[in-house]
Design an enzyme around this catalytic site. Structure first.
Site, PDB file in Angstrom:
ATOM      1  N   GLU A  64     -20.148 -31.658 -39.932  1.00 30.48           N
ATOM      2  CA  GLU A  64     -20.383 -32.238 -38.601  1.00 30.48           C
ATOM      3  C   GLU A  64     -21.767 -31.847 -38.123  1.00 30.48           C
ATOM      4  O   GLU A  64     -22.496 -31.129 -38.810  1.00 30.48           O
ATOM      5  CB  GLU A  64     -19.314 -31.763 -37.614  1.00 30.48           C
ATOM      6  CG  GLU A  64     -19.189 -30.264 -37.508  1.00 30.48           C
ATOM      7  CD  GLU A  64     -17.927 -29.821 -36.766  1.00 30.48           C
ATOM      8  OE1 GLU A  64     -17.340 -30.636 -36.028  1.00 30.48           O
ATOM      9  OE2 GLU A  64     -17.538 -28.654 -36.925  1.00 30.48           O
TER      10      GLU A  64
ATOM     11  N   TYR B  68     -13.625 -22.626 -25.210  1.00 31.48           N
ATOM     12  CA  TYR B  68     -14.220 -23.395 -24.117  1.00 31.48           C
ATOM     13  C   TYR B  68     -13.916 -24.870 -24.281  1.00 31.48           C
ATOM     14  O   TYR B  68     -13.486 -25.340 -25.341  1.00 31.48           O
ATOM     15  CB  TYR B  68     -15.720 -23.152 -24.038  1.00 31.48           C
ATOM     16  CG  TYR B  68     -16.553 -23.863 -25.081  1.00 31.48           C
ATOM     17  CD1 TYR B  68     -17.291 -25.010 -24.765  1.00 31.48           C
ATOM     18  CD2 TYR B  68     -16.624 -23.393 -26.397  1.00 31.48           C
ATOM     19  CE1 TYR B  68     -18.062 -25.661 -25.716  1.00 31.48           C
ATOM     20  CE2 TYR B  68     -17.394 -24.032 -27.345  1.00 31.48           C
ATOM     21  CZ  TYR B  68     -18.109 -25.164 -27.007  1.00 31.48           C
ATOM     22  OH  TYR B  68     -18.860 -25.815 -27.963  1.00 31.48           O
TER      23      TYR B  68
ATOM     24  N   LYS C 288     -12.016 -24.351 -30.808  1.00 30.14           N
ATOM     25  CA  LYS C 288     -13.266 -24.507 -30.060  1.00 30.14           C
ATOM     26  C   LYS C 288     -13.643 -23.169 -29.418  1.00 30.14           C
ATOM     27  O   LYS C 288     -13.477 -22.955 -28.213  1.00 30.14           O
ATOM     28  CB  LYS C 288     -13.140 -25.617 -29.010  1.00 30.14           C
ATOM     29  CG  LYS C 288     -14.490 -26.092 -28.472  1.00 30.14           C
ATOM     30  CD  LYS C 288     -14.316 -27.316 -27.599  1.00 30.14           C
ATOM     31  CE  LYS C 288     -15.635 -27.775 -26.991  1.00 30.14           C
ATOM     32  NZ  LYS C 288     -16.566 -28.325 -27.986  1.00 30.14           N
TER      33      LYS C 288
ATOM     34  N   LEU D 272     -14.435 -29.582 -35.884  1.00 29.18           N
ATOM     35  CA  LEU D 272     -13.805 -29.614 -34.567  1.00 29.18           C
ATOM     36  C   LEU D 272     -13.088 -30.949 -34.394  1.00 29.18           C
ATOM     37  O   LEU D 272     -13.620 -31.996 -34.766  1.00 29.18           O
ATOM     38  CB  LEU D 272     -14.854 -29.450 -33.474  1.00 29.18           C
ATOM     39  CG  LEU D 272     -14.311 -29.430 -32.048  1.00 29.18           C
ATOM     40  CD1 LEU D 272     -13.483 -28.175 -31.805  1.00 29.18           C
ATOM     41  CD2 LEU D 272     -15.434 -29.523 -31.043  1.00 29.18           C
TER      42      LEU D 272
END
Length: 285
Positions: free
Chosen positions: A180, A33, A148, A205
């Site tokens: 993260e 996505y 992702k 990411l």
């Protein structure tokens, strides 16, 4: 009022939108996505999001559902139909619908493509004035966080743990170092003004906003270094912040209950947010 959404070639009211129960996004989280921010009715960093989408699809050997020009047209049509001035456009691609099997579907199976909008205040978010609080949690995700994917269960659980601990978000920790946030990249600012964020790898990411902030910080003459940092180093930093498509640059003022710096949004975090929003308005399409 019902939103218009896009599902596999058709713009339909959200209550009429359907997708197969055999879709591999539903059965295997076999999908990727992107989320593109809308500011002033225009799209921010669209080219960067499309580049990352192409990479995610390639890493999973998944066919693209449409070319970039068509995807851009769908984004703009959804923004127009739903009257979005500020908010997000969510795009999801899955490997398509096929009888349940761990093996990939037969060649030629058409990927599924779904897009919808979310109206949200992004430029004048009140959280930017008070800052966020975060807590640390173990990073228990799979190893390919650079793709992702729609595999977001653990980040959701981590977000809920943060809320249970009266915090806004969680920073995930692996081997003693911050990877993260649940849906964002993590940053600290040292006492000498050096900006620190973890380098791109399979552990995090590759944030589109992250890349933009690094570029803008360098253009503004700020020092930065890409290296991992610990929660303890973050607690002792002068400032901290996160970056994401929906948050832009968002100050972090407490980590595991300890204040970061003065415990209020710091001047450099504020400045980076301002610079980013100015650039986003200038370059949105």
């Amino acid at each position: 009022m019902s939103r218009t959404v896009y599902v596999n070639g058709a713009f339909v009211p959200e209550e009429a939108a359907t997708i197969s129960v055999f879709d591999r996004g539903f059965l295997f989280a076999d999908g990727v996505y992107e989320v593109t921010t809308v500011l002033g009715g225009r799209l921010i960093d669209f080219a960067g999001h499309m580049a990352r989408l192409r990479r995610s699809l390639a890493e999973l050997a998944m066919d693209a559902p449409a070319d970039e020009a068509e995807i851009l047209s769908i984004h703009r049509e959804l923004v127009a139909r739903n009257g979005i001035e500020e908010g997000m456009v969510y795009l999801q691609v899955t490997r398509g619908a096929a009888d349940r099997d761990f093996a990939f579907p037969p060649a030629g199976t058409k990927p599924s493509l779904v897009l919808f909008t979310q109206e949200k205040a992004v430029s004048d978010n009140p959280a930017a004035e008070k800052g966020l609080t975060v807590v640390s949690v173990p990073d228990q995700r799979w190893a390919r966080r650079d793709i992702k994917t729609v595999q977001l269960l653990y980040p959701s659980l981590a977000k809920m743990e943060a809320k249970a601990r009266d915090a806004d978000d969680a920073w995930m920790v692996e081997n003693g170092l911050v990877t993260e946030g649940t849906s964002n990249n993590a940053w600290i600012i040292l006492a000498d003004g050096t900006i620190v964020t973890r380098p791109r790898s399979e552990a995090i990411l590759h944030g589109i906003t992250r890349s933009a902030v690094l570029r803008l910080a360098e253009e503004a003459g700020h020092r930065f270094v890409e290296r991992p940092f610990s929660i303890e180093e973050a607690k002792g930093a002068a400032e901290a912040f996160i970056t994401s498509a929906s948050a832009f640059v968002m100050p972090v003022v407490r980590i595991d209950g300890a204040p970061v710096g003065a415990g209020v949004p710091g001047p450099l975090s504020r400045r980076l947010r301002q610079i980013y929003i100015e650039e986003a308005r200038r370059t949105a399409i």
